[in-house]
Design an enzyme around this catalytic site. Structure first.
Site, short mmCIF file in Angstrom:
data_model
loop_
_atom_site.label_atom_id
_atom_site.label_comp_id
_atom_site.label_asym_id
_atom_site.label_seq_id
_atom_site.Cartn_x
_atom_site.Cartn_y
_atom_site.Cartn_z
N HIS A 99 4.91 4.47 17.45
CA HIS A 99 6.21 5.06 17.79
C HIS A 99 7.31 4.08 17.45
O HIS A 99 7.13 2.87 17.55
CB HIS A 99 6.27 5.46 19.27
CG HIS A 99 5.88 4.37 20.22
ND1 HIS A 99 4.57 4.04 20.48
CD2 HIS A 99 6.63 3.51 20.95
CE1 HIS A 99 4.53 3.04 21.34
NE2 HIS A 99 5.78 2.69 21.64
N HIS A 101 11.10 3.00 18.48
CA HIS A 101 12.15 3.09 19.50
C HIS A 101 13.51 3.11 18.80
O HIS A 101 13.75 2.30 17.90
CB HIS A 101 12.13 1.84 20.39
CG HIS A 101 10.92 1.69 21.23
ND1 HIS A 101 10.88 2.10 22.55
CD2 HIS A 101 9.71 1.17 20.97
CE1 HIS A 101 9.69 1.81 23.06
NE2 HIS A 101 8.95 1.24 22.12
P1 AMP Z 1 5.76 0.61 23.96
O1 AMP Z 1 5.88 -0.47 25.01
O2 AMP Z 1 6.38 0.20 22.64
O3 AMP Z 1 4.35 1.11 23.83
O4 AMP Z 1 6.68 1.80 24.48
C1 AMP Z 1 6.19 2.93 25.14
C2 AMP Z 1 7.40 3.73 25.57
O5 AMP Z 1 6.96 5.03 25.90
C3 AMP Z 1 8.09 3.17 26.81
O6 AMP Z 1 9.45 2.90 26.48
C4 AMP Z 1 7.95 4.28 27.85
O7 AMP Z 1 9.08 4.41 28.66
C5 AMP Z 1 7.74 5.50 26.96
N1 AMP Z 1 6.98 6.60 27.57
C6 AMP Z 1 5.77 6.51 28.18
N2 AMP Z 1 5.37 7.74 28.58
C7 AMP Z 1 6.35 8.61 28.20
C8 AMP Z 1 6.53 10.02 28.34
N3 AMP Z 1 5.60 10.80 28.94
N4 AMP Z 1 7.65 10.58 27.85
C9 AMP Z 1 8.58 9.81 27.25
N5 AMP Z 1 8.47 8.48 27.08
C10 AMP Z 1 7.38 7.88 27.56
#
Ligand code: AMP
Ligand code: ZN
Length: 137
Positions: A99, A101
């Site tokens: 993903h 950001h």
């Molecule tokens: P990372 O630390 O790069 O893996 O980021 C994961 C991101 O996913 C974090 O910023 C979380 O807030 C976001 N996240 C986790 N679960 C969900 C969800 N169900 N819907 C939207 N964002 C999410």
């Protein structure tokens, strides 16, 4: 069974606030925003990490991140945008489905990355690391 939370969002098995969708990618609001308006861009197909993700998918992810960055600048009057992509637990990655950001930034938004720049012991140390990279590229 696929326990990936982002695959479940793609399959509409769990809700997400979707802002953009096409055949390859999905973009939705991050539920834990670093700055309000923070969005995520994911491929609809599960890939992880970046080194296992096809180039064309990476291109689509980043083209979409660019669109969302423009939208944040225009819709929110953001002054800047951070685009980030974590790989591996050591990097802070929590969800193991690639993903990107896209984080809107505002002058004086109060957020500071802990960008704790180090120093090499000497130029040889940096050159040795550079040489190891060149051998792999
Ligand atoms: P990372 O630390 O790069 O893996 O980021 C994961 C991101 O996913 C974090 O910023 C979380 O807030 C976001 N996240 C986790 N679960 C969900 C969800 N169900 N819907 C939207 N964002 C999410
Ligand atoms: Zn997944």
């Amino acid at each position: 069974m696929n326990d990936c939370i982002f695959c479940k969002i793609v399959a509409k098995e769990i809700p997400a606030t979707i802002i953009y969708e096409d055949d390859e990618v999905l973009a939705f609001m991050d539920i834990g925003p670093i700055i309000k308006g923070h969005a995520l861009v994911i491929p609809k197909k599960h890939y992880d990490p970046i080194t296992e993700t096809p180039d064309e998918i990476l291109a689509q992810l980043h083209i979409t991140a660019k669109k969302i960055a423009s939208a944040q600048l225009n819709a929110f009057g953001a002054d800047g945008v951070n685009i980030m992509q974590n790989n591996g637990k050591a990097s802070g990655q929590e969800v193991e489905h690639i993903h990107v950001h896209v984080i809107p930034r505002f002058n004086n938004d109060g957020h500071h990355w802990n960008w704790n720049a180090k120093k090499y012991d000497d130029i040889d140390e940096m050159n040795e690391l550079a040489e190891k990279l060149r051998e792999q590229l």
